[in-house]
Design an enzyme around this catalytic site. Structure first.
Site, mmCIF file in Angstrom:
data_model
loop_
_atom_site.group_PDB
_atom_site.id
_atom_site.type_symbol
_atom_site.label_atom_id
_atom_site.label_comp_id
_atom_site.label_asym_id
_atom_site.label_seq_id
_atom_site.Cartn_x
_atom_site.Cartn_y
_atom_site.Cartn_z
ATOM 1 N N ASP A 90 43.040 43.870 38.614
ATOM 2 C CA ASP A 90 44.151 42.779 37.004
ATOM 3 C C ASP A 90 43.285 41.579 36.694
ATOM 4 O O ASP A 90 41.756 41.523 36.812
ATOM 5 C CB ASP A 90 45.552 42.143 37.927
ATOM 6 C CG ASP A 90 46.268 42.919 38.566
ATOM 7 O OD1 ASP A 90 46.854 44.011 37.926
ATOM 8 O OD2 ASP A 90 47.618 42.490 40.117
ATOM 9 N N ASP A 129 50.386 47.916 34.382
ATOM 10 C CA ASP A 129 51.260 47.159 34.343
ATOM 11 C C ASP A 129 51.429 46.918 33.306
ATOM 12 O O ASP A 129 53.541 47.141 32.821
ATOM 13 C CB ASP A 129 51.269 46.085 34.143
ATOM 14 C CG ASP A 129 50.704 45.952 36.169
ATOM 15 O OD1 ASP A 129 50.712 46.746 36.771
ATOM 16 O OD2 ASP A 129 49.467 44.720 36.251
#
Length: 183
Positions: free
Chosen positions: A128, A150
């Protein structure tokens, strides 16, 4: 070889799936190669947006990251892979999805596969890197760090839900008009 006229509308949106996977994996590759783990690489707009390098062995909001490896792998890699396969089976067998719904489903699948690649290929978990200030809303000073996959899942999921709501409303309106026309 003759192609089925119904297959083209189902195949074109798969380009979005491929593009999302490529964009997701390319951005993660760049982050891994240029920013040391658990550090801030760049900050923009006075810290509103930061590019960081973190890994997540859990799911959203790091839920489940403390589970044993075997359970975590099964829950967060094997089951989602099965779900994605089932979604694709429904996608190809169903002829009632609109064009927008097909593109949204393929965007969700692309995001899901992008993160699954990390789950299967990266021992450290999903990479991330997008970190956004959230100003204390819902108790978050910063929104949990996320990635391209995401983003695709969330945006395409919202589009899909809205399109289903609109489709149902249009069907109800059509039924109501048909019923009024019969009276």
């Amino acid at each position: 070889m003759e192609t089925d006229k119904n297959s083209a509308p189902k195949l074109w949106p798969l380009l979005l799936t491929v593009l999302i996977i490529l964009a997701d994996q390319a951005t993660k590759f760049i982050i891994v190669k240029t920013i040391p783990p658990f550090t801030i690489g760049k900050s923009f707009l006075g810290g509103l947006l930061r590019i960081v390098h973190v890994s997540n062995t859990g799911v959203a909001f790091s839920v489940g990251d403390s589970l044993p490896d075997t359970i975590r792998h099964f829950l967060f890699a094997v089951i989602p892979l099965i779900v994605i396969i089932l979604v694709l089976v429904v996608y190809f067998r169903n002829d009632s999805f609109t064009h927008l719904q097909r593109w949204a489903i393929c965007g969700i699948v692309g995001g899901g596969l992008g993160n699954l690649i990390d789950r299967f290929a990266r021992a450290e978990g999903v990479v991330d890197f997008i970190d956004v200030k959230f100003f204390g809303i819902l108790g978050f000073d910063r929104w949990p760090t996320f990635n391209v996959a995401d983003s695709s899942i969330v945006v395409c999921g919202i589009i899909l839900i809205i399109s289903f709501i609109v489709s149902v409303a249009e069907e109800e309106k059509t039924k109501k008009e048909e019923n009024n026309g019969r009276k």
